[in-house]
Design an enzyme around this catalytic site. Sequence first.
Site, PDB file in Angstrom:
ATOM      1  N   CYS A 174      -2.269   2.770   0.212  1.00  0.00           N
ATOM      2  CA  CYS A 174      -2.524   1.454  -0.339  1.00  0.00           C
ATOM      3  C   CYS A 174      -3.315   0.622   0.653  1.00  0.00           C
ATOM      4  O   CYS A 174      -3.837   1.128   1.644  1.00  0.00           O
ATOM      5  CB  CYS A 174      -1.195   0.761  -0.658  1.00  0.00           C
ATOM      6  SG  CYS A 174      -0.090   1.755  -1.683  1.00  0.00           S
TER       7      CYS A 174
ATOM      8  N   ASP B 291       8.928   6.492  -1.496  1.00  0.00           N
ATOM      9  CA  ASP B 291       9.189   6.586  -0.061  1.00  0.00           C
ATOM     10  C   ASP B 291       9.248   5.204   0.586  1.00  0.00           C
ATOM     11  O   ASP B 291       9.798   5.044   1.674  1.00  0.00           O
ATOM     12  CB  ASP B 291       8.140   7.468   0.627  1.00  0.00           C
ATOM     13  CG  ASP B 291       6.715   7.038   0.354  1.00  0.00           C
ATOM     14  OD1 ASP B 291       6.481   6.262  -0.586  1.00  0.00           O
ATOM     15  OD2 ASP B 291       5.812   7.489   1.083  1.00  0.00           O
TER      16      ASP B 291
ATOM     17  N   LEU C 203       3.769   8.119  -5.742  1.00  0.00           N
ATOM     18  CA  LEU C 203       5.163   8.477  -5.990  1.00  0.00           C
ATOM     19  C   LEU C 203       5.795   7.395  -6.871  1.00  0.00           C
ATOM     20  O   LEU C 203       5.626   6.207  -6.608  1.00  0.00           O
ATOM     21  CB  LEU C 203       5.942   8.592  -4.683  1.00  0.00           C
ATOM     22  CG  LEU C 203       5.507   9.693  -3.722  1.00  0.00           C
ATOM     23  CD1 LEU C 203       6.222   9.530  -2.385  1.00  0.00           C
ATOM     24  CD2 LEU C 203       5.785  11.075  -4.297  1.00  0.00           C
TER      25      LEU C 203
ATOM     26  N   ARG D  13      -1.905  -1.443  -4.555  1.00  0.00           N
ATOM     27  CA  ARG D  13      -1.186  -0.173  -4.694  1.00  0.00           C
ATOM     28  C   ARG D  13      -2.034   0.931  -5.295  1.00  0.00           C
ATOM     29  O   ARG D  13      -2.686   0.731  -6.330  1.00  0.00           O
ATOM     30  CB  ARG D  13       0.062  -0.372  -5.562  1.00  0.00           C
ATOM     31  CG  ARG D  13       0.933   0.883  -5.667  1.00  0.00           C
ATOM     32  CD  ARG D  13       2.068   0.700  -6.637  1.00  0.00           C
ATOM     33  NE  ARG D  13       2.950   1.880  -6.635  1.00  0.00           N
ATOM     34  CZ  ARG D  13       3.824   2.166  -7.583  1.00  0.00           C
ATOM     35  NH1 ARG D  13       3.952   1.346  -8.628  1.00  0.00           N
ATOM     36  NH2 ARG D  13       4.566   3.252  -7.503  1.00  0.00           N
ATOM     37  N   LEU D  14      -2.021   2.085  -4.626  1.00  0.00           N
ATOM     38  CA  LEU D  14      -2.462   3.348  -5.211  1.00  0.00           C
ATOM     39  C   LEU D  14      -1.190   4.126  -5.495  1.00  0.00           C
ATOM     40  O   LEU D  14      -0.513   4.596  -4.572  1.00  0.00           O
ATOM     41  CB  LEU D  14      -3.373   4.113  -4.256  1.00  0.00           C
ATOM     42  CG  LEU D  14      -3.845   5.490  -4.716  1.00  0.00           C
ATOM     43  CD1 LEU D  14      -4.700   5.371  -5.972  1.00  0.00           C
ATOM     44  CD2 LEU D  14      -4.632   6.194  -3.606  1.00  0.00           C
ATOM     45  N   ALA D  15      -0.809   4.236  -6.741  1.00  0.00           N
ATOM     46  CA  ALA D  15       0.496   4.779  -7.120  1.00  0.00           C
ATOM     47  C   ALA D  15       0.482   6.302  -7.041  1.00  0.00           C
ATOM     48  O   ALA D  15      -0.203   6.961  -7.822  1.00  0.00           O
ATOM     49  CB  ALA D  15       0.865   4.320  -8.529  1.00  0.00           C
TER      50      ALA D  15
ATOM     51  N   GLU E 179       2.221   7.586   3.460  1.00  0.00           N
ATOM     52  CA  GLU E 179       3.228   8.437   2.845  1.00  0.00           C
ATOM     53  C   GLU E 179       4.214   8.910   3.917  1.00  0.00           C
ATOM     54  O   GLU E 179       3.800   9.298   5.012  1.00  0.00           O
ATOM     55  CB  GLU E 179       2.609   9.677   2.189  1.00  0.00           C
ATOM     56  CG  GLU E 179       1.632   9.394   1.065  1.00  0.00           C
ATOM     57  CD  GLU E 179       2.290   8.909  -0.213  1.00  0.00           C
ATOM     58  OE1 GLU E 179       3.541   8.976  -0.300  1.00  0.00           O
ATOM     59  OE2 GLU E 179       1.558   8.468  -1.117  1.00  0.00           O
TER      60      GLU E 179
ATOM     61  N   ASN F  35       1.426   1.155   3.706  1.00  0.00           N
ATOM     62  CA  ASN F  35       0.272   1.980   3.359  1.00  0.00           C
ATOM     63  C   ASN F  35       0.494   3.358   3.963  1.00  0.00           C
ATOM     64  O   ASN F  35       0.633   3.483   5.180  1.00  0.00           O
ATOM     65  CB  ASN F  35      -1.016   1.368   3.919  1.00  0.00           C
ATOM     66  CG  ASN F  35      -2.207   2.320   3.835  1.00  0.00           C
ATOM     67  OD1 ASN F  35      -2.294   3.129   2.932  1.00  0.00           O
ATOM     68  ND2 ASN F  35      -3.110   2.213   4.799  1.00  0.00           N
TER      69      ASN F  35
END
Length: 631
Positions: free
Chosen positions: A2, A103, A56, A52-54, A80, A78
């Site tokens: 993100c 997460d 999970l 947000r880049l979705a 994982e 931002n």
Amino acid sequence: MCGIVGIVDFRQPIDAATLIAMRETLVHRGPDDAGAWIENDQTPHVGLAHRRLAILDRSAAGRQPLASADRRFVVVFNGEIYNYRELARELTALGHQFHSQTDTEVLLAAFIEWGESCVERFNGMWAFAIWDDRDRRLFLSRDRLGKKPLFYRWNGTQLLFASEIKALAAHPSVTCSPDDTMLARFAHSFALPPAGRTMFTGIEQLPAAHSLSLDDQGQLNLRRYWQLDPHNQIRLKNDGEYIELFRELFDDAVRIRLRADVSVGSSLSGGLDSSLIVGTIAKLRRSEPAAAGQHTFSARFPEQPLFDEGPYIDAVVAHNGVTPHTIVPRADDLVAQIRQLHWHQEEPFLSSSIFAQWQVMRRARHEQTIVLLDGQGSDELLGGYAPHLAFHLYDLARTGRWWRAWNEYRTVSRRQRALHAQFAGADQRAQMLSFGRVWSKLRQRFQARTSAALNASPTVPGPNRLWQRLHADLTQTCLPLLLRYVDRNAMAHGIEVRNPFLDYRLIEFAMAIPNDLKIRDGWSKWILREAGKGVLPEQVRTRTDKVAFITPEDDWLRGPLKPWASQVLFGSRLRELPHYPRKTVEQLWNEHQSGIAHHRQRLWPWLSLGEWLTMLADRGLADRHHSAHAA
């Protein structure tokens, strides 16, 4: 994956419109959702925002900023945390409850449970901020290798932070002016800013493997939480045990990086690293029908045989039964998109090679593959670059193993001479090979004209010179630059890139094993080649002619790029730089155009710097006109 921004101000309340304007410069990093949180009731005032880049749990449960149940802590994140499932089980046993499959929620619970040391438990890539609303304290952290960026500006009363510099530039108090010291450094040696610095005055970058805290009294504290131990050594009984442990660590690094609620594919260059990732994914998925849905993305140059990796790419595709996607980068596209590239990269870059990567990311987004696994880090860990062999030979000779050193040198020499005979135009290709330049230069080193690099004092103590060089490449020189390129290229198109070779367990293992497991019998990355038996096609596993992920830059500069390049070198804002060596550049340009020399490596940095200066003077970083999403 993100984009995050934040403001902590000891004097003025947070202006919501300003915070949102900063956030919206990062829409490319997070095209799926947006959020903001502001607290102006107490001092210091604070605002956090998120794009947000979705990846999970794509539901609204993953929306950020995310607050703890008691509202004391608020996080923007931002990246994982790949081991979030394992951490969630541990935290659940300790009494924590989770209401999503993200997460981010696990990260916040880990901070509540273990405090700032929680980052030592994370296996992943991250840049995050957590605000403690009771103690009025901000905590920032960046992952061990700096895969995720985090920039900030602190003026004594106001802290601004963001995933990219352009978000800081959107704040009215920030003027993004080039740093004269960094410009002079670039002009002198094409060196980009060291850790913690940027090309902009007053804007800093949180170094990799560091955390930063700001307390309610305005005290800023920077702390390193991880570093490689030069005294750590792993000694097993035989080669087989090393190979098996490498294979186990790598397989698990790939396995946890497949965790996603979107399509996961991989880059494929035809080299050892990306091919091993493709093969390992196929192996892990072999028992599932999903294996047939595995997608790879490659750049090809079918009209330029010296640069084209097609036969090796085809071999990997056939070996694993994956679905391939191929792009062919073209010079006219590079000129058309050069301003976008610089806007997203934010600082000059040293080669047009990243354009091929840019095109691959664009194609992946077009195919709705949102996550790509990529091979960065293997060369820095396992001795894949040309100078690494020289350092290894130096160590062998220094410890009295002259016969072993000579045999290594002779093997590489013989192999490279055979390659020269195999390829038309081999002299040009050899300039680009991982080990291709070594054989013609090693003789000089054995004749006592030892390179300055070998004689130079190492920046980090270590057990031998190869270890020191690998450490520098991993943490100071090569890898940080490559990670910047891939992050900006991928996020420009809303793509998340994951790097199995940069799993910290694999890094610690690789840096602790004997050097002859990395370079042996003239083979670079020996242990990887051995671990790849059965997973890699043999013609890929045993290849030694891999070139970098590059474009035919030399030819392009003499052909389709010539008008543009000439204008930038001799008609742009470069002329205004006091450090610009115009006469030297003219000589390089003329020699390159005549064909008597290949000067792309010395010309391109000036071309990039000229475009960067023009971009800043034209619309600046905060203007979204250059965004790939706005185009």
